[in-house]
Write an enzyme that holds these catalytic residues in place. Sequence first.
Site, PDB file in Angstrom:
ATOM      1  N   SER A 185       0.862  -2.000   6.539  1.00 58.74           N
ATOM      2  CA  SER A 185       2.086  -2.602   7.051  1.00 58.74           C
ATOM      3  C   SER A 185       1.887  -3.156   8.463  1.00 58.74           C
ATOM      4  CB  SER A 185       3.214  -1.572   6.997  1.00 58.74           C
ATOM      5  OG  SER A 185       4.457  -2.149   7.320  1.00 58.74           O
ATOM      6  N   ASP A 358       8.255  -3.321  -3.461  1.00 55.91           N
ATOM      7  CA  ASP A 358       8.291  -3.134  -2.014  1.00 55.91           C
ATOM      8  C   ASP A 358       9.598  -3.686  -1.444  1.00 55.91           C
ATOM      9  OD1 ASP A 358       7.785  -3.237   0.803  1.00 55.91           O
ATOM     10  OD2 ASP A 358       5.642  -3.261   0.407  1.00 55.91           O
ATOM     11  N   HIS A 387       6.966   0.596  -0.422  1.00 56.63           N
ATOM     12  CA  HIS A 387       6.237   0.174   0.775  1.00 56.63           C
ATOM     13  C   HIS A 387       5.326   1.267   1.332  1.00 56.63           C
ATOM     14  CE1 HIS A 387       5.559  -2.411   4.231  1.00 56.63           C
ATOM     15  NE2 HIS A 387       5.787  -1.392   5.039  1.00 56.63           N
TER      16      HIS A 387
END
Length: 412
Positions: A185, A358, A387
């Site tokens: 991320s 996600d 996620h």
Amino acid sequence: YQRRVHGDSLFQQMRILCLLLWFAIFTCILCDEQEEADYDAMKSISEYMYSYGYNFEIHKVLTADGYILTLWRIPKKLKDKVQKRPSILLQHGLMDNAFSWLYKRIERNLATILVDLGYDVWLGNNRGTIHSLEHKDIKNFNWRFPTNKYWEFTVDEMGVYDFPAMVDYILEVTGNTKLNYIGHSQGTAQFFVQSTLNPEYINKKIKLFVALSPILYVENAPGLFLRLIGWSHIVDIIYWLKMKNFWTFPDLVPLNVLIAKYFPKIMPFIVQLIAGWTKNQTLDLKRMEVISSSEPGGTSIQNLLNWIQLMRSGGFHMFDFGVEGNMNKYGQPVPPDYDVKNLKKLTIPILLMASHSDNIIGWNDLIALLKLLPPGYRLDEIDEYGHLDYIWADDAHVKICLLYTSDAADEG
């Protein structure tokens, strides 16, 4: 002044405490039968690693703008002989920290598996997280005061300063000329920031880039919870009120562990609310005490606002201080865009893992990112993952290691 800022800090901590207790009461009906205490949660990071037979080192890295970052190193198992190994840096995402690569059952942690495979593993802690709160100017940059200028940073600084400081330090200590990089991320966004500014640096010092839930554009983030936060302007208001620290409270860790012990489903509920609902429970609830001993990692309000700005604008640019602030900072009324065309100049292998489930990375945003990358990248889709499942899921070590080791072998 010190009494006032101390009062601000106390007030914020009490507010966080009340919020945690409210969640505990509200979700008590979700509570399973109490499990026996997980003694891993009571150990320091060093004790935890040594108890499972791994060497563990703590390193301090000074950035060009004065922040002192904490790097963790697992060079080998205790029983292994000392020998030169290829280096790999694992970088966490937003509101996370390096322990997220370590808190599962020891045989299921990506970090320890990579050590077993012969890598010299390094784990980065970004500025403003609970394991990385130091600055060389402690008088003027004191994290304990939530209105202090220590907290005036975003992913911009993490990409410009934190990323190269950690990479350069690791290469200097190990003597290796390149390292492998796995980011999750925001950890991938740091890579992209540096890549747009200095692609030659990346090509020179990074051997392989693995992007877990890669993030550059966030305009189409599908999560309703995130969009409500953006539309409500609540983060803008907090930023305007000069409250700069978001959930970086090491002193509250014992409370987090206590709540996780008796109400283990609270954190998975919050995580899935924000990051996406998965078809199956992929988080080991029996490890919630261990997870809560280092989570949440925390960040700055300015960094949260930065991501909200990117969601609203649909671009990939530096933090927007407003017209006057931008003129003072950048010499122009709007924040500069990152030159994403420079991503085409990357010559290293790039592996990506993404999911339609996600809640933070919209598929259209991912497609827009892929169009910026040089040809030859590899994308693996795991549709059942949210996620954070790339880090938290109990089977993530299998999926990621299969991707990473197969391609690493191809690259030699």
